[in-house]
Scaffold this motif. Sequence first.
Motif, PDB file in Angstrom:
ATOM      1  N   HIS A 183      -3.086   2.807  -5.738  1.00  0.00           N
ATOM      2  CA  HIS A 183      -2.527   3.757  -6.696  1.00  0.00           C
ATOM      3  C   HIS A 183      -2.371   3.062  -8.041  1.00  0.00           C
ATOM      4  CE1 HIS A 183      -0.372   7.093  -8.356  1.00  0.00           C
ATOM      5  NE2 HIS A 183       0.722   6.377  -8.537  1.00  0.00           N
ATOM      6  N   THR A 208      -4.476  -3.572  -0.274  1.00  0.00           N
ATOM      7  CA  THR A 208      -3.983  -3.455  -1.640  1.00  0.00           C
ATOM      8  C   THR A 208      -3.459  -2.053  -1.887  1.00  0.00           C
ATOM      9  OG1 THR A 208      -6.191  -2.850  -2.428  1.00  0.00           O
ATOM     10  CG2 THR A 208      -5.586  -5.190  -2.494  1.00  0.00           C
ATOM     11  N   ASN A 209      -2.619  -1.938  -2.902  1.00  0.00           N
ATOM     12  CA  ASN A 209      -2.113  -0.640  -3.332  1.00  0.00           C
ATOM     13  C   ASN A 209      -3.114  -0.076  -4.338  1.00  0.00           C
ATOM     14  OD1 ASN A 209      -0.695   1.593  -4.120  1.00  0.00           O
ATOM     15  ND2 ASN A 209       1.220   0.511  -4.532  1.00  0.00           N
ATOM     16  N   PRO A 265       0.808  -1.218   0.000  1.00  0.00           N
ATOM     17  CA  PRO A 265       0.000   0.000   0.000  1.00  0.00           C
ATOM     18  C   PRO A 265       0.844   1.272   0.000  1.00  0.00           C
ATOM     19  CG  PRO A 265      -0.946  -1.589   1.508  1.00  0.00           C
ATOM     20  CD  PRO A 265       0.358  -2.171   1.043  1.00  0.00           C
ATOM     21  N   ASP A 266       0.453   2.215  -0.851  1.00  0.00           N
ATOM     22  CA  ASP A 266       1.047   3.552  -0.967  1.00  0.00           C
ATOM     23  C   ASP A 266       2.414   3.571  -1.641  1.00  0.00           C
ATOM     24  OD1 ASP A 266      -1.141   4.801   0.219  1.00  0.00           O
ATOM     25  OD2 ASP A 266      -0.341   4.501   2.235  1.00  0.00           O
ATOM     26  N   CYS A 267       2.940   2.410  -2.045  1.00  0.00           N
ATOM     27  CA  CYS A 267       4.218   2.422  -2.773  1.00  0.00           C
ATOM     28  C   CYS A 267       3.958   2.979  -4.169  1.00  0.00           C
ATOM     29  CB  CYS A 267       4.814   1.023  -2.845  1.00  0.00           C
ATOM     30  SG  CYS A 267       6.433   0.987  -3.673  1.00  0.00           S
ATOM     31  N   ARG A 268       4.863   3.838  -4.674  1.00  0.00           N
ATOM     32  CA  ARG A 268       4.668   4.478  -5.963  1.00  0.00           C
ATOM     33  C   ARG A 268       5.465   3.813  -7.082  1.00  0.00           C
ATOM     34  NH1 ARG A 268       9.036   6.698  -7.757  1.00  0.00           N
ATOM     35  NH2 ARG A 268       7.868   7.528  -9.526  1.00  0.00           N
TER      36      ARG A 268
END
Length: 360
Positions: free
Chosen positions: A349, A346-347, A277-280
């Motif tokens: 993004h 989940t991510n 989560p929140d990884c770009r």
Amino acid sequence: MNNFHDFLHAISAAALDTLVGFDRQAALDAGVDPSRAKAWAELHDVYFGTTNSPQKQRLAGEKARRHGFSLDQLALLERRLRPIKHARTRMKLRLALLDAKCTYKKLSELANKLIPKTPPEPPRKQVSFTRSRQGYRTMRVTADERDLADLEHALRADLDSTKPIAQQMLERFLELMRGDGTGVPKAVPRPLLLIPLPEWIKVLRDEGDDTVLGLSDGTTITGAEYLNRHHATVENGLEAALFHPEEGPVNLYRDQRFANQKQRDLARATLTMCPVPDCRQSADSCEIHHIRAWKHGGETNLNNLAPLCRYHNRVNDDDPERARRGRIENVSGTPVWHSPRGYRATNTHHPYGAMQTLFG
């Protein structure tokens, strides 16, 4: 607790004893700010945890009670003492500060005087990028001042002072980056046709470079035959990937087949981002991770592979029995992050991975 004065007594004069039997998870479940719960856990360790100096620990507790230190004041002291490496030095400074009876602000000022300043760490030389927001990204560069001074000089040369400077510098930077066509090449997106398999098709087995599919009429068909018959032909150069709603990526078909690269392509098509989560970090920038670690018998099969960025690939908990940072699991064909506390997340993004796109 009947009124505000009782509340103040509880968080000041009797504050330290409220941490007896402290349970961090219970505090979080009760809605306490996680950063505050972390500070309380640190205070519990300092005043009630195991120590090599029980007499000084007891003396510190007595001073904290006698002078009515609040939990916020005690947490302030521990934050300021944290850079001190030696436990004996920390305790000596702690006892000196606990002799002061003052407000939070005065205590902060006293801590600034008594606790030696540690020189700040020099910044790391690096380039970093933010995630996309409304079609834009931000790049941050930390480098030798002379190198960046040269770059700034080049970007500011002969600008129009009647127009915004920052925008002109960006235009000049992009000109330098692209040059006359010999500069930074443009990243070429790689289109991939995602094809969902109907639920009535069962994935039976891998056979060589292909996958055998079982049909409800009792017959079988290979993945390549399915594509050629129902979706595309090899002659048109179409690159296509099959995804099953429960098992995830099935196979990838193209003119030249290389198993390792094929597995990487399918893993990155399944998720377009690192699943934490929140990884770009995009899948193209990720490493291919074994969900069940190789050292624990994990195989290099599609259902055991996931794209993880370099950082999260290294902090992933390979041993599920010793989860501290979270780990990746395969849930119905999709890699999902599993937190140390037991929940899945989940991510969100750029949620355009194949399984989400095809099956929601």
